[in-house]
Design an enzyme around this catalytic site. Structure first.
Site, PDB file in Angstrom:
ATOM      1  N   GLY A 145      41.647  27.886  45.010  1.00 22.47           N
ATOM      2  CA  GLY A 145      40.597  28.644  44.339  1.00 22.47           C
ATOM      3  C   GLY A 145      40.016  27.851  43.190  1.00 22.47           C
ATOM      4  NE  ARG A 199      33.849  31.893  43.551  1.00 19.81           N
ATOM      5  CZ  ARG A 199      33.130  32.790  44.220  1.00 19.81           C
ATOM      6  NH1 ARG A 199      31.849  32.953  43.924  1.00 19.81           N
ATOM      7  NH2 ARG A 199      33.678  33.515  45.162  1.00 19.81           N
ATOM      8  CB  VAL A 238      45.198  30.266  50.715  1.00 15.68           C
ATOM      9  CG1 VAL A 238      44.812  29.253  49.644  1.00 15.68           C
ATOM     10  CG2 VAL A 238      44.549  31.622  50.465  1.00 15.68           C
ATOM     11  CG  ASN A 294      42.782  30.588  40.512  1.00 17.10           C
ATOM     12  OD1 ASN A 294      42.934  31.449  39.644  1.00 17.10           O
ATOM     13  ND2 ASN A 294      41.584  30.305  41.006  1.00 17.10           N
ATOM     14  CB  SER A 352      46.221  40.245  37.779  1.00 21.48           C
ATOM     15  OG  SER A 352      45.507  41.344  37.254  1.00 21.48           O
ATOM     16  CE1 TYR A 391      43.211  40.830  41.997  1.00 21.39           C
ATOM     17  CE2 TYR A 391      43.899  42.365  40.281  1.00 21.39           C
ATOM     18  CZ  TYR A 391      43.504  41.097  40.671  1.00 21.39           C
ATOM     19  OH  TYR A 391      43.416  40.098  39.734  1.00 21.39           O
ATOM     20  CB  VAL A 392      47.758  47.047  41.609  1.00 23.80           C
ATOM     21  CG1 VAL A 392      49.105  47.368  40.970  1.00 23.80           C
ATOM     22  CG2 VAL A 392      46.643  47.173  40.569  1.00 23.80           C
ATOM     23  CB  ALA A 393      50.207  46.337  46.354  1.00 24.94           C
ATOM     24  CE  LYS A 435      45.948  38.488  41.756  1.00 26.34           C
ATOM     25  NZ  LYS A 435      45.944  37.010  41.837  1.00 26.34           N
TER      26      LYS A 435
END
Length: 255
Positions: free
Chosen positions: A16, A19, A67, A93, A148, A161-163, A165
């Protein structure tokens, strides 16, 4: 003290890396002396980062890879090691939080959930595993997973997303035990950062205010402010740090 942060003998692969946070980490690792391999799906973006590093006198090689594709990941690792002789640092990343994965649990499809986990969590494992031999042969290998605040606390309407991370934080801790003492494995947990991914949030007055009210430093981070902890974790200054998560979140998780 400056010598502790010197990365002039290190080679760093940054996924990643075209950017946002990944770009900032790649550039700051190069500024600390590392040879850097920015990698992402977008060839144009990582070529631009590599060119910027070379223009500033550093060494860089842009290697495109997805990835989620084991063959592309293996090729990226092989090309990085062939070009520079080793891989000493891996920065995981690559990640995303797409619109179709936002919402209440009953409103997000299994396919959307799986796509987020496949990139954010499985992708990090895939890259680290592919680079394992090089890292274990390195004199002081380091893996840095970009997690995060969503890996430390819950966030509404972002459960895929939370799971992913939270899983990345767990992966960090377990991998640090498996690879000690040869390789250190740590994570950085950013709060809200000024990147393309947060542009809509920052343009929405209500959402921006709610985020700033929750952030004691009362602002979004700049990408370079996440790169600083990554450089620290890659360096000898963090030689006794493994299995840790640095919350670079403006105080979000302090409440």
């Amino acid at each position: 003290m400056t010598a502790l942060f010197d990365l002039s003998d290190r080679v760093a692969l940054v996924t990643g890396g075209g950017r946002g946070i990944g770009r900032a980490i790649a550039i700051e690792l190069a500024n600390a002396g590392a040879a850097v391999v920015p990698s992402a799906r977008s060839t144009d973006e990582i070529e631009a980062v590599a060119e910027e590093i070379r223009d500033d006198g550093g060494d860089a090689l842009a290697v495109p890879a997805d990835v989620t594709d084991a063959d592309e990941v293996a090729d990226a690792v092989e090309r990085a090691a062939a070009e520079f002789g080793s891989i000493d640092v891996v920065v995981n990343n690559a990640g995303f939080n797409p619109d179709d994965a936002l919402g209440r649990p009953e409103d997000v499809s299994a396919e959307s959930f799986d796509r987020v986990v496949e990139v954010n969590l499985n992708g990090a494992h895939r890259v680290a595993a592919a680079a394992a031999d090089a890292l274990l042969e390195s004199d002081g290998g380091s893996v840095i997973n970009v997690a995060s605040v969503g890996g430390l606390v819950g966030l509404p309407r972002q459960h895929p997303y939370v799971a992913s991370k939270h899983g990345l934080v767990g992966l960090t801790k377990s991998m640090s035990l498996d690879w000690a003492p040869e390789v250190r494995v740590n994570a950085v947990a950013p709060g809200y950062v000024t990147t393309e991914l947060t542009e809509e949030l920052r343009e929405n007055d209500q959402l921006r205010r709610s985020i700033l009210e929750r952030t004691p430093l009362d602002r979004f981070a700049e990408p370079a402010e996440i790169a600083g902890p990554a450089v620290f974790l890659a360096s000898d200054a963090a030689s006794y740090v493994t299995g840790s998560v640095i919350a670079a979140d403006g105080g979000w998780t302090a409440r």
